[in-house]
Design a protein around this motif. Structure first.
Motif, PDB file in Angstrom:
ATOM      1  N   UNK A  13       0.808  -1.222   0.000  1.00 18.39           N
ATOM      2  CA  UNK A  13       0.000   0.000   0.000  1.00 18.39           C
ATOM      3  C   UNK A  13       0.844   1.277   0.000  1.00 18.39           C
ATOM      4  N   UNK A  14       2.141   1.122  -0.242  1.00 13.00           N
ATOM      5  CA  UNK A  14       3.086   2.248  -0.345  1.00 13.00           C
ATOM      6  C   UNK A  14       2.941   3.160   0.882  1.00 13.00           C
ATOM      7  N   UNK A  15       3.292   2.608   2.041  1.00 15.48           N
ATOM      8  CA  UNK A  15       3.110   3.315   3.307  1.00 15.48           C
ATOM      9  C   UNK A  15       4.441   3.696   3.939  1.00 15.48           C
ATOM     10  N   UNK A  16       4.434   4.824   4.637  1.00 18.71           N
ATOM     11  CA  UNK A  16       5.488   5.161   5.589  1.00 18.71           C
ATOM     12  C   UNK A  16       4.829   5.237   6.960  1.00 18.71           C
ATOM     13  N   UNK A  17       5.216   4.358   7.847  1.00 22.77           N
ATOM     14  CA  UNK A  17       4.583   4.296   9.159  1.00 22.77           C
ATOM     15  C   UNK A  17       5.361   5.128  10.168  1.00 22.77           C
ATOM     16  N   UNK A  18       4.670   5.926  10.992  1.00 27.59           N
ATOM     17  CA  UNK A  18       5.363   6.739  11.996  1.00 27.59           C
ATOM     18  C   UNK A  18       5.938   5.883  13.122  1.00 27.59           C
ATOM     19  N   UNK A  19       6.973   6.404  13.787  1.00 19.93           N
ATOM     20  CA  UNK A  19       7.594   5.714  14.925  1.00 19.93           C
ATOM     21  C   UNK A  19       6.663   5.777  16.126  1.00 19.93           C
ATOM     22  N   UNK A  20       6.663   4.728  16.930  1.00 25.96           N
ATOM     23  CA  UNK A  20       5.759   4.685  18.079  1.00 25.96           C
ATOM     24  C   UNK A  20       6.010   5.840  19.047  1.00 25.96           C
ATOM     25  N   UNK A  21       7.266   6.273  19.180  1.00 25.82           N
ATOM     26  CA  UNK A  21       7.555   7.358  20.133  1.00 25.82           C
ATOM     27  C   UNK A  21       6.876   8.666  19.722  1.00 25.82           C
ATOM     28  N   UNK A  22       6.885   8.966  18.424  1.00 21.70           N
ATOM     29  CA  UNK A  22       6.246  10.210  17.965  1.00 21.70           C
ATOM     30  C   UNK A  22       4.735  10.146  18.172  1.00 21.70           C
ATOM     31  N   UNK A  23       4.157   8.947  18.019  1.00 23.50           N
ATOM     32  CA  UNK A  23       2.710   8.792  18.234  1.00 23.50           C
ATOM     33  C   UNK A  23       2.360   8.912  19.715  1.00 23.50           C
ATOM     34  N   UNK A  24       3.225   8.381  20.589  1.00 29.02           N
ATOM     35  CA  UNK A  24       2.999   8.519  22.028  1.00 29.02           C
ATOM     36  C   UNK A  24       3.041   9.988  22.435  1.00 29.02           C
ATOM     37  N   UNK A  25       4.018  10.718  21.905  1.00 29.94           N
ATOM     38  CA  UNK A  25       4.107  12.151  22.206  1.00 29.94           C
ATOM     39  C   UNK A  25       2.850  12.894  21.787  1.00 29.94           C
ATOM     40  N   UNK A  26       2.329  12.524  20.624  1.00 26.38           N
ATOM     41  CA  UNK A  26       1.119  13.166  20.107  1.00 26.38           C
ATOM     42  C   UNK A  26      -0.079  12.884  21.031  1.00 26.38           C
ATOM     43  N   UNK A  27      -0.231  11.646  21.444  1.00 19.50           N
ATOM     44  CA  UNK A  27      -1.347  11.283  22.319  1.00 19.50           C
ATOM     45  C   UNK A  27      -1.211  11.950  23.692  1.00 19.50           C
ATOM     46  N   UNK A  28       0.007  11.994  24.204  1.00 16.80           N
ATOM     47  CA  UNK A  28       0.215  12.649  25.501  1.00 16.80           C
ATOM     48  C   UNK A  28      -0.210  14.124  25.459  1.00 16.80           C
ATOM     49  N   UNK A  29       0.093  14.793  24.341  1.00 16.09           N
ATOM     50  CA  UNK A  29      -0.324  16.207  24.214  1.00 16.09           C
ATOM     51  C   UNK A  29      -1.842  16.340  24.195  1.00 16.09           C
TER      52      UNK A  29
END
Length: 293
Positions: free
Chosen positions: A274-290
């Motif tokens: 599906x020609x994807x670039x998946x974000x790193x889990x740490x960046x997603x955790x930071x986003x959710x924490x905000x």
């Protein structure tokens, strides 16, 4: 375009309900509107709504409770997917279904690929495995195996740790179980792309099983320490700082259901297809924490 979505109040379903509306009419359901423990109710609902695609993130996910409620877990994780697959076949429509790393025993040293043998060790894992088999009876299926789901909505490890570091002065967290956290937001974004691809391409033939998590890997102890560290950077007044979180072995924290020591899932197949670039889990955790602090 009608999209039938189950589990709208779950972590993934909640995100999907928000995002799928760009593709068409979303018939978003929860237990009140569609009781997945009732096969006849599922059949009647689909006959009435006649969707163009079915997306099923709903599941019985109480891993330890499933050991004492195997019948209910079976109804929701095996029988319901079987009925959804039957109706999808009748209507000749695609079915997207979510599964789990718990279909594996966790003994492999490397990340699991889609073709690795399954060997679930818990009632939850066995029912999710059997549900996958029922889904595969329908040609037009996409099974998305994921792990360690977290987000701003619903209950998850991230929110549990946030609560505990406000309340406790020290924590013992298992450090020998490895995996890749998957944000519900990322899962919804990728599902949206998959559904859009399927609906736009009448000749789509890449149906099958895919692994989907965020990039990177960690263990529960390191994950908890990262959450605490980032929460402090956001000025959360915690009782338990990262240096007061201690790593313990799985054997020191017995649970009713056995957990896989290795939950890492190789995502090369889905990224390529599906020609994807998946974000790193740490960046997603930071986003959710905000979002939640």
């Amino acid at each position: 375009m009608k999209i039938l979505l189950t589990g709208k109040n779950g972590q993934v379903g909640f995100e999907l309900a928000k995002k799928l509306s760009t593709l068409g009419e979303v018939i978003a359901t929860d237990r009140e509107e569609l009781d997945l423990a009732n096969p006849d109710a599922i059949r009647a609902f689909i006959d009435q709504t006649k969707p163009d695609i079915i997306i099923n993130p709903a599941a019985y996910t109480a891993v330890d409770k499933a050991e004492s409620e195997p019948d209910l877990a079976y109804k929701i994780n095996v029988t319901a997917p079987e009925v959804l697959a039957e109706k999808a076949s009748e209507l000749n429509i695609p079915l997207v279904h979510f599964s789990t790393d718990y279909v594996f025993d966790g003994l492999k040293k490397e990340a699991y690929v889609e073709t690795d043998p399954t060997n679930p060790q818990s009632v939850y894992g066995k029912t999710k495995h059997d549900g996958e088999e029922k889904i595969r009876a329908h040609a037009k299926h996409v099974i998305l195996r994921t792990s360690w789901v977290f987000g701003s909505h619903g209950n998850n490890f991230l929110k549990t740790i946030l609560r505990l570091i406000l309340d406790k002065e020290s924590l013992n967290i298992v450090g020998d179980q490895w995996g890749s956290p998957a944000s519900s937001s990322m899962l919804a974004d990728v599902t949206l792309k998959i559904v859009d691809t399927i609906l736009k391409n009448k000749n789509f033939n890449d149906f099958g099983t895919y692994h989907l998590t965020n990039e990177g890997e960690t263990n529960w102890y390191a994950y908890a320490s990262f959450i605490a560290s980032e929460a402090m950077k956001l000025n959360l007044k915690v009782k338990c700082a990262p240096n007061q979180i201690h790593s313990i072995l799985t054997s020191e924290y017995p649970t009713a259901a056995e957990r896989p020591l290795n939950s890492r899932l190789n995502t090369d197949k889905i990224k390529k297809t599906f020609v994807l670039e998946l974000p790193h889990w740490e960046s997603e955790v930071k986003k959710v924490l905000r979002e939640v602090i």
